[in-house]
Design a protein around this motif. Sequence first.
Motif, short mmCIF file in Angstrom:
data_model
loop_
_atom_site.label_atom_id
_atom_site.label_comp_id
_atom_site.label_asym_id
_atom_site.label_seq_id
_atom_site.Cartn_x
_atom_site.Cartn_y
_atom_site.Cartn_z
N LEU A 1 3.83 3.44 -10.80
CA LEU A 1 2.75 4.12 -10.06
C LEU A 1 1.44 3.33 -10.11
N ARG A 2 1.49 2.11 -10.61
CA ARG A 2 0.29 1.28 -10.67
C ARG A 2 -0.22 0.98 -9.26
N GLY A 3 -1.53 0.98 -9.09
CA GLY A 3 -2.12 0.71 -7.79
C GLY A 3 -2.57 1.99 -7.11
N PRO A 4 -2.98 1.92 -5.86
CA PRO A 4 -3.41 3.13 -5.15
C PRO A 4 -2.31 4.17 -5.15
N ASN A 5 -2.69 5.44 -5.27
CA ASN A 5 -1.69 6.50 -5.33
C ASN A 5 -1.06 6.76 -3.96
N ALA A 6 0.24 7.03 -3.98
CA ALA A 6 0.95 7.42 -2.77
C ALA A 6 0.81 8.93 -2.60
N SER B 1 0.85 -1.19 0.00
CA SER B 1 0.00 0.00 0.00
C SER B 1 0.88 1.24 0.00
N PRO B 2 0.35 2.38 -0.49
CA PRO B 2 1.12 3.63 -0.45
C PRO B 2 1.55 4.01 0.95
N ALA B 3 0.69 3.73 1.93
CA ALA B 3 1.05 4.06 3.31
C ALA B 3 2.29 3.28 3.74
N GLU B 4 2.38 2.02 3.31
CA GLU B 4 3.56 1.22 3.64
C GLU B 4 4.81 1.80 2.98
N VAL B 5 4.68 2.19 1.72
CA VAL B 5 5.82 2.78 1.01
C VAL B 5 6.34 3.99 1.78
#
Length: 323
Positions: free
Chosen positions: A165-170, A13-17
């Motif tokens: 950037l694929r997936g939910p946006n960070a 998830s972006p939050a994890e990144v």
Amino acid sequence: MAAVTDHAEAPKSPAEVFQMAHEAVDFIRTKIPAEFHRPRVAIVCGSGLGGIANTVRDDEKHAINYSDIPYFPKTTVQGHAGQLLFAYMGDAKVPVVLLLGRAHFYEGHSMELVTFATRVCKVLGVETMIVTNAAGGLNPDYSVGDIVVLSDHLNLAGLVGFHPLRGPNADDFGVRFPPLSDAYDLELRQKAYQVWDRIRPTHSHRRLHEGVYAFVCGPSYETRAECRLLRGLGADTVGMSTVPEIIVARHSGIRILALSLVTNSAVLEPVARGNDTKLHGLTRAEMVAKLSEGMANHEEVLEAGRQAAGDMQSLVQQIVSDL
């Protein structure tokens, strides 16, 4: 299959990144003096280009192995040291961080891990990235050893779904739909030409060009047909890196200058036809040699990098000093 890393699987998830990048930076800052906590410039050193590390000042430099940094992926490619090097560059003592090697998608890493170091650079406070690579020359005007200032790219992998950037946006890094028409900073490209005019060796035939880079996954080098396709699409150089880093850097608001070193000339001519009368009487070894003409290999890439290293190093060093 687990991602190729000592520390963690790909973030989900972006939050994890965002959290992982901050944890990595917190660790890094415990290993370096406070004056390097916010380097102004990050320099990514591609295959055979690790000698850029020789341009930093010897009075203050601090290296950290990728393998020691939380969540950093391994780099397994020959010619990549796998270290962050914090130091000053030039008489102006610009604080920089050198990425001595990079992770590649073909090594088995996810795109999140391929670009994780770029996210870390953003959290460190980096304002400008200079990204270098070794590339095959598709443009027939290019010679081995020439340097190409990138002005655009073809993201072949991204067009078919392998996009960083694929997936939910960070959202903590950037917007959902970032434009890339300004990805290759015009002022920095202008500066590269100005510096080259000042430092260009009078005895050297090496030239500075400007062109388009095609990103392909690798690790096999491109076929002749693929090279003709890429050239027909407008690509001047081709390689297996750089573009994912640039996309994530621009998503994070970092200015980009990208430089390709032409380490081999891609073969665009079609192979001989099986019914070619010129093949009559040739031995198998002679036929193999005919197919091998112009064939790229990684050792030649590294050797071309070594031969051109001095000019590339001087160019990067002076650009940073002028920032």
